[in-house]
Design an enzyme around this catalytic site. Structure first.
Site, PDB file in Angstrom:
ATOM      1  N   CYS A  36       4.712  -0.645 -12.670  1.00 16.24           N
ATOM      2  CA  CYS A  36       5.083   0.495 -13.517  1.00 16.24           C
ATOM      3  C   CYS A  36       6.349   0.122 -14.283  1.00 16.24           C
ATOM      4  O   CYS A  36       7.341   0.836 -14.247  1.00 16.24           O
ATOM      5  CB  CYS A  36       5.242   1.776 -12.704  1.00 16.24           C
ATOM      6  SG  CYS A  36       6.439   1.674 -11.370  1.00 16.24           S
ATOM      7  N   SER A  63      -1.115   6.267  -2.359  1.00 14.59           N
ATOM      8  CA  SER A  63      -1.847   6.974  -3.422  1.00 14.59           C
ATOM      9  C   SER A  63      -3.056   6.170  -3.883  1.00 14.59           C
ATOM     10  O   SER A  63      -4.161   6.708  -4.014  1.00 14.59           O
ATOM     11  CB  SER A  63      -0.924   7.244  -4.611  1.00 14.59           C
ATOM     12  OG  SER A  63       0.072   8.159  -4.239  1.00 14.59           O
ATOM     13  N   LYS A  64      -2.836   4.890  -4.120  1.00 11.97           N
ATOM     14  CA  LYS A  64      -3.954   4.064  -4.594  1.00 11.97           C
ATOM     15  C   LYS A  64      -4.914   3.755  -3.454  1.00 11.97           C
ATOM     16  O   LYS A  64      -6.129   3.682  -3.661  1.00 11.97           O
ATOM     17  CB  LYS A  64      -3.432   2.786  -5.248  1.00 11.97           C
ATOM     18  CG  LYS A  64      -2.583   3.058  -6.484  1.00 11.97           C
ATOM     19  CD  LYS A  64      -2.083   1.784  -7.124  1.00 11.97           C
ATOM     20  CE  LYS A  64      -1.045   2.098  -8.187  1.00 11.97           C
ATOM     21  NZ  LYS A  64       0.244   2.566  -7.613  1.00 11.97           N
ATOM     22  N   ALA A 120       0.783  -1.237   0.000  1.00 12.37           N
ATOM     23  CA  ALA A 120       0.000   0.000   0.000  1.00 12.37           C
ATOM     24  C   ALA A 120       0.817   1.292   0.000  1.00 12.37           C
ATOM     25  O   ALA A 120       0.375   2.288  -0.582  1.00 12.37           O
ATOM     26  CB  ALA A 120      -0.941   0.006   1.195  1.00 12.37           C
ATOM     27  N   ALA A 121       1.963   1.318   0.654  1.00 16.13           N
ATOM     28  CA  ALA A 121       2.690   2.596   0.793  1.00 16.13           C
ATOM     29  C   ALA A 121       3.140   3.127  -0.567  1.00 16.13           C
ATOM     30  O   ALA A 121       3.468   2.331  -1.449  1.00 16.13           O
ATOM     31  CB  ALA A 121       3.907   2.408   1.698  1.00 16.13           C
TER      32      ALA A 121
END
Lengths: 117, 305
Positions: free
Chosen positions: B233, B118-119, B114-115
């Site tokens: 990404c 943003s999402k 999670a860190a």
């Protein structure tokens, strides 16, 4: 005191090693409960009293000095600071002065400059 | 930072990236600044008006009405609206990962990596602070920016936990799982303000192995009829299609179509000696010459009942 949305499956999550939950809502300061700026920014627009609307120049002074010398028609206690329809956060009103309770990180030097725009 | 040209960096992808010259040319230009309007705390129209008043030029990214593209040179962290949590700096492609997960207000959601959040905060926004998100981050120091962002953006429906994602306890099943894995970050390679190519990724042959472990565990935590999104990404097929293929080989997973009208390329059919399952074509490859943002890979995975 933290605020977490209700969910029927929350009890099942209790078995996890939880680091943090929801949004900080209130903190105990001496014998008082102080609303957090984070919570006020979400729910403060529902408040019907104890909201102080500051002009940009007043907010700039409050942020810069941590205190704004001015009289408002409140009794002493925590109030919600708003400017231009935006909830900024929590302040403590004592007769003749408003004392910022904003977290230090809320306004960096750069955003503080933007306040005057 | 790298001294190599885009053509040199990505020579091995020449055969899989359509219009490779256009792709390389786009990498010579800076990444555009995208801002997500956080509708948990702000209205889209009012926020746009405020930016206009500050002299900031913006356009809403069609068809996503919560993402603004602002002129280069704007430093989002210096905006009052950013400090107040009305805006969050987030790549357009990163927003897509949350959108295609499509969480519902009552969903129980797991964000496995999670860190910095943003999402996670986007998911909370899409759920209107209802339901529950479990935001997992294995690195305790990265929990700090995660918690800071949750607080700044006014998220009330998230619990943060700290487990190695591949060992997340199988205690309950989630309606939605997002697994945005650590990756080589090739999609972030763009020219910086100083004119040099910048790459904020990491390298290591262990990445695909870790990514496979994370995806398999993520799928094991998915409820029947649930939806999982796997994202990176990077352009590297070893971290994308090959990882998804591993899931298909080992679990009853299916690749679901993505129903957004956004420029993209399909997932690969083959890479080097490997031929992938035909359904992997339903995955998305986001290339910056087709959509001017961070390069991304997205897979929407279903679990049959």
């Amino acid at each position: 005191m933290w605020l977490l949305s209700q969910h029927s499956r929350l009890p099942a999550l209790a078995s996890l090693r939880v680091e943090s939950v929801g949004l900080p809502l209130l903190r105990q300061v001496n014998t008082y409960l102080k609303p957090t700026t984070a919570a006020l920014q979400v729910f403060g627009n529902y408040a019907t009293r104890n909201v102080v609307n500051l002009a940009s120049s007043q907010l700039t002074e409050l942020v810069a000095n941590g205190i704004l010398t001015s009289d408002f028609a409140f009794s002493s206690g925590y109030v919600i600071v708003e400017t231009e329809g935006i909830i900024i956060g929590c302040a403590l009103y004592l007769p003749g002065r408003l004392i910022s309770q904003f977290p230090r990180h809320l306004f960096t030097a750069q955003t503080w400059e933007d306040l005057s725009k | 930072m790298t001294s190599r040209s885009p053509e040199q960096c990505f020579a091995s992808y020449r055969s899989i990236i359509l219009d490779f010259a256009d792709f390389c040319e786009k990498l010579r230009h800076p990444l555009p600044v995208h801002l997500r309007i956080n509708t948990l705390k702000a209205l889209v129209t009012e926020t746009c008006l405020r930016l206009t008043r500050l002299g900031i030029q913006w356009i809403l990214e069609d068809p996503i009405d919560i993402v603004l593209r602002v002129r280069n040179g704007v430093r989002p962290g210096h905006l009052r609206e950013y400090s107040l949590g009305h805006l969050h700096s987030q790549a357009f492609s990163s927003v897509l990962a949350g959108l295609i997960l499509d969480p519902k207000p009552a969903s129980l959601v797991l964000d496995l990596c999670a860190a910095p959040g943003s999402k996670t905060t986007l998911l909370a926004q899409l759920m209107r602070n209802n339901g529950v998100i479990v935001a997992n981050e294995k690195n305790p120091t990265r929990l700090i920016p995660l918690r800071t962002n949750l607080k700044r953006l006014g998220v009330t429906n998230t619990i943060s936990v700290c487990y190695p994602g591949q060992h997340f306890p199988k205690l309950l099943a989630f309606d939605r799982v997002l697994v945005d894995v650590p990756c080589s970050g090739e999609g972030t390679l763009r020219t910086g303000p100083d004119g040099t190519l910048r790459w904020s990724g990491q390298s290591g042959s262990r990445l695909p192995s870790l990514q496979r472990e994370l995806l398999l565990r993520a799928f094991d935590l998915l409820a029947p009829n649930g939806i999982l999104v796997y994202s990176t990404c990077t352009y590297n097929p070893d971290e994308n299609e090959s990882v998804v293929q591993c899931l298909l080989d080992n679990r009853p997973a299916s690749i679901e179509p993505i129903s957004l009208d956004i420029p993209h390329a399909p997932g690969l059919e083959r890479w080097q000696e490997i031929t992938y399952d035909p359904s992997i074509r339903l995955c998305w490859r986001i290339y910056p010459h087709q959509l001017d943002t961070v390069g991304f890979f997205l897979a929407r995975v279903g679990r049959a009942n």
